[in-house]
Motif scaffolding. Structure first.
Motif, PDB file in Angstrom:
ATOM      1  N   ALA A 150      10.989 -43.159  37.618  1.00  0.00           N
ATOM      2  CA  ALA A 150      11.083 -42.829  36.194  1.00  0.00           C
ATOM      3  C   ALA A 150      10.951 -41.317  36.044  1.00  0.00           C
ATOM      4  O   ALA A 150       9.985 -40.712  36.520  1.00  0.00           O
ATOM      5  N   THR A 151      11.931 -40.706  35.398  1.00  0.00           N
ATOM      6  CA  THR A 151      11.946 -39.244  35.292  1.00  0.00           C
ATOM      7  C   THR A 151      11.726 -38.731  33.872  1.00  0.00           C
ATOM      8  O   THR A 151      11.352 -37.572  33.674  1.00  0.00           O
ATOM      9  N   ARG A 152      11.958 -39.597  32.889  1.00  0.00           N
ATOM     10  CA  ARG A 152      11.836 -39.133  31.507  1.00  0.00           C
ATOM     11  C   ARG A 152      11.626 -40.325  30.574  1.00  0.00           C
ATOM     12  O   ARG A 152      12.205 -41.389  30.756  1.00  0.00           O
ATOM     13  N   ILE A 169      13.461 -45.217  28.995  1.00  0.00           N
ATOM     14  CA  ILE A 169      12.979 -44.690  30.279  1.00  0.00           C
ATOM     15  C   ILE A 169      14.185 -44.362  31.133  1.00  0.00           C
ATOM     16  O   ILE A 169      14.979 -45.250  31.477  1.00  0.00           O
ATOM     17  N   THR A 197      15.825 -42.960  34.695  1.00  0.00           N
ATOM     18  CA  THR A 197      15.438 -42.985  36.102  1.00  0.00           C
ATOM     19  C   THR A 197      16.334 -42.066  36.924  1.00  0.00           C
ATOM     20  O   THR A 197      17.396 -41.626  36.471  1.00  0.00           O
ATOM     21  N   LEU A 245       7.581 -36.774  35.482  1.00  0.00           N
ATOM     22  CA  LEU A 245       7.465 -37.624  34.296  1.00  0.00           C
ATOM     23  C   LEU A 245       6.260 -37.221  33.452  1.00  0.00           C
ATOM     24  O   LEU A 245       6.357 -37.100  32.222  1.00  0.00           O
TER      25      LEU A 245
END
Length: 363
Positions: free
Chosen positions: A19-21, A31, A33, A272
């Motif tokens: 999950a990046t943001r 979410i 990825t 994140l």
């Protein structure tokens, strides 16, 4: 078991991505990825676990591998000299790993006080405390009270362990009622001693470590590494300012960072979390141990507003609860968050919209 017992209409999917943001639009979270997916959810639980500490050596020093890494002792000659930085449970684990590999080289263990975790006695009873004795008590008074009680138990033929273990049901209440000044004082002065007595090792492990010490293979040194430089083939030369006075030069084929989890959330290497803070969805707690949240685990935004539908779980809540890394405490947090999600679901039931939940975290 939970999935097996769940109602037929429940669906579960494990997305193996990073999950990046996290963003929010009209009450729905998205979410993103690293695989390019975008997952929509009404509720999100951020459960990121622990992170290895950043380089504990002075600025400009080589960055040693973390003791948690499988590469920490990989390819190390059995006769090599090893420098372990810090003396907690991670250092003990590395010592055991070296022992299992048949390592017979010298092991230096350097920490501020040169103290190792205490041993956990077999079948030690927990000595309960009345909540009124220990909760909402000034830190100095609490410290004196626990120390006197532990000493009395020892003089009566028992041990101090029960008094420390007896604090466990009250630790989170104690922490939340301490002033910010007292919390800072605890972290600065008492935390090392708390860790030694609270996070103990079993007798078998203690015996193995003591065997290494008695043989002279393992040496615990109290002091602070004030400089370190790289030598050939990954070796390191370190200067230790001894707690007892003076300095000592140490050379080792490999240094290993055993300082455990990072306790400064600003240094967590998690894009994140940095994004959540930068975008105002979350803020660090006043001690920077993790992120700010309510007693129910709901994140507190930069504005101070409680985030509806966005929760944190586990070590991220160390600043809120202090004891937030062991399973007995985490499962209580998880149950509380689950109850909150269900209550939220009931509140939104009249809308007739499906409710999706996402948990970001784990390996």
């Amino acid at each position: 078991d939970a999935l097996f017992q769940a109602r037929p209409e429940l669906t579960f999917e494990h997305v193996r991505s990073l999950a990046t943001r996290i963003s929010k639009n009209q009450g729905t979270f998205t979410i993103e990825t690293d695989s390019g997916e975008a997952i929509a959810a009404n509720t999100v639980v951020v459960a990121l676990g622990n992170f290895p500490s950043t380089n504990p050596l002075p600025p400009g020093s080589p960055d040693p591998p973390a003791g948690w890494s499988p590469d920490a002792v990989k390819g190390l000659p059995r006769s090599a000299t090893v420098l372990l930085i810090w003396s907690g449970l991670t250092a003990v684990d590395v010592c055991l790993s070296l022992r299992e590999l048949g390592h017979h080289g010298r092991i230096y263990l350097v920490s501020r006080r040169g103290l190792l975790p205490r041993v956990h006695p077999t079948n030690a009873p927990r000595t309960p405390w009345d909540g009124e004795e220990v909760v909402d008590v000034p830190l100095n008074s609490l410290f004196s009270k626990v120390r006197r009680a532990a000493q009395q138990d020892t003089e009566a033929g028992g041990t101090w362990h029960g008094r420390i273990d007896g604090l466990r049901p009250h630790t989170q209440d104690i922490w939340q009622l301490l002033t910010l000044k007292e919390k800072r004082r605890f972290l600065r002065l008492l935390r090392p001693y708390w860790d030694l007595h609270r996070h103990r090792i079993v007798p078998e492990v203690h015996a193995a470590v003591e065997t290494l010490r008695r043989s002279g293979q393992l040496e615990a040194i109290g002091g602070r590494i004030v400089s370190a430089s790289s030598l050939a083939d990954g070796a390191i030369q370190a200067t230790v300012e001894l707690r007892s006075g003076g300095r000592r030069e140490l050379a080792a084929e490999r240094a290993i960072n055993c300082s455990g989890p990072e306790l400064d959330a600003r240094r967590f290497r998690v894009p994140l979390l940095k994004q959540l803070v930068a975008d105002g969805f979350a803020r660090y707690d006043p001690l920077f141990l993790g992120i700010d949240a309510t007693a129910e685990g709901a994140l507190v935004a930069r504005s101070g507003a409680v985030q509806d539908g966005l929760y944190a779980l586990g070590p991220l809540l160390r600043g809120v609860f202090w004891e937030s890394t062991a399973m007995p405490e985490i499962r209580v947090q998880a149950a509380g968050i689950a109850s909150g999600i269900l209550a939220r679901l009931l509140r939104h039931a009249e809308s007739g919209l499906p409710q999706d939940y996402a948990a970001a975290g784990g390996n």
